[in-house]
Design an enzyme around this catalytic site. Structure first.
Site: not given
Length: 305
Positions: A132, A182
């Protein structure tokens, strides 16, 4: 008004008193609604429900900005156990994690050591691990770590944020790595010196990044609840004859559940981000800060039976 709402929820996300109350009393209330559970094992039944509905999952043990080496090793061991349980239980799930939870703010060697153990396990079981992205200050260090590991491992992906000016350059810089990416709008409060302050500019940059990533041939996850972004992606795929197998949509657990199922029925891959753990309060407040309409989605999720 949107800026005021965003700042309000970001302020709440950093309130230690409310966070401690949520840890002690709110876990059972949030479980099965906006988080899977207070630990991974208690989240499995909710992951199975999603899988049975045709939805893929990525899980995230909530908690970041760890300043204890011992805690980073605990987080590493927990992540390894989660990957092994995903494999053993035959769940359609990936894992997401933050570099600060593995010691990014303590020592780079510590992060590398912890991440190596996790990726060795992930490769053995074929479970994708997504790094992330955090705030802009940690962006370059995170991308450097991603590149280092991408040269050695296949089960690794990362995240780029559309609200940062630098992201278009970062996306081009990653082209040779053929990354699984992402793409998100971004949830941290950043200075106008490094990030677009206006939503319309973030949206336009997001669209540009989606097109650039797909045309580069990257497998791309479009993580958004925004109907305009979703429809834009569909249009783009049709226009450039991009197969559905090259991208997926991602949304948060407990938000827009009907839309998630509709996308599956339309033939698109849909992955649900399922966080778990006691540190759910800050995560939840940042999600509300991202987009005002998330407040309505979240309320529906929290009151569902």
């Amino acid at each position: 008004m949107e800026a005021i709402t965003r700042d309000f929820f970001l302020f709440l996300s950093k309130n230690h008193l409310l966070n401690n109350i949520a840890k002690k009393r709110g876990g059972s209330f949030a479980a099965g609604k906006i988080i899977g559970g207070t630990d991974f094992k208690s989240s499995i039944k909710f992951i199975r429900q999603l899988n049975d509905s045709g939805l893929s999952v990525t899980v995230d043990h909530l908690g970041e900005f760890v300043d204890s080496e011992a805690v980073t090793r605990e987080r590493t061991a927990e992540c390894i156990e989660t990957i092994e349980m995903i494999s053993r239980e035959k769940l359609d799930s990936q894992v997401s994690l933050k570099m600060t939870s593995l010691g990014l703010d303590i020592d780079r060697k510590l992060v590398i050591e912890n991440m190596t153990k996790i990726l060795d396990t992930a490769e053995r079981h074929g479970v994708m691990v997504t790094i992330d992205m955090e705030d802009e200050v940690r962006c370059q260090a995170t991308l450097d770590i991603f590149k280092e590991f991408k040269a050695k491992y296949s089960c690794i992906s990362t995240v780029l944020q559309a609200y940062l000016y630098r992201t278009e350059r970062d996306l081009s810089d990653l082209a040779d790595y053929q990354p699984f990416l992402r793409l998100v709008k971004g949830a941290y409060k950043e200075s106008p010196e490094v990030a677009f302050p206006e939503k319309k500019d973030v949206d336009e940059n997001y669209k540009k990044l989606i097109e650039q990533s797909l045309l580069n041939g990257n497998y791309t996850a479009i993580a958004s609840h925004d109907d305009q972004i979703i429809e834009y992606t569909k249009m783009l795929a049709k226009k450039h004859h991009i197969p559905n197998s090259q991208f997926e949509f991602q949304m948060l657990y407990g938000m827009r559940s009907k839309t998630q199922l509709d996308l599956v029925k339309q033939g698109y891959k849909m992955r649900v981000y399922v966080p778990y753990g006691l540190d759910w309060y800050g995560y939840f407040m940042r999600r509300l800060a991202e987009r005002p309409s998330n407040i309505a989605f979240a309320f529906k999720g929290m009151v569902k039976s």
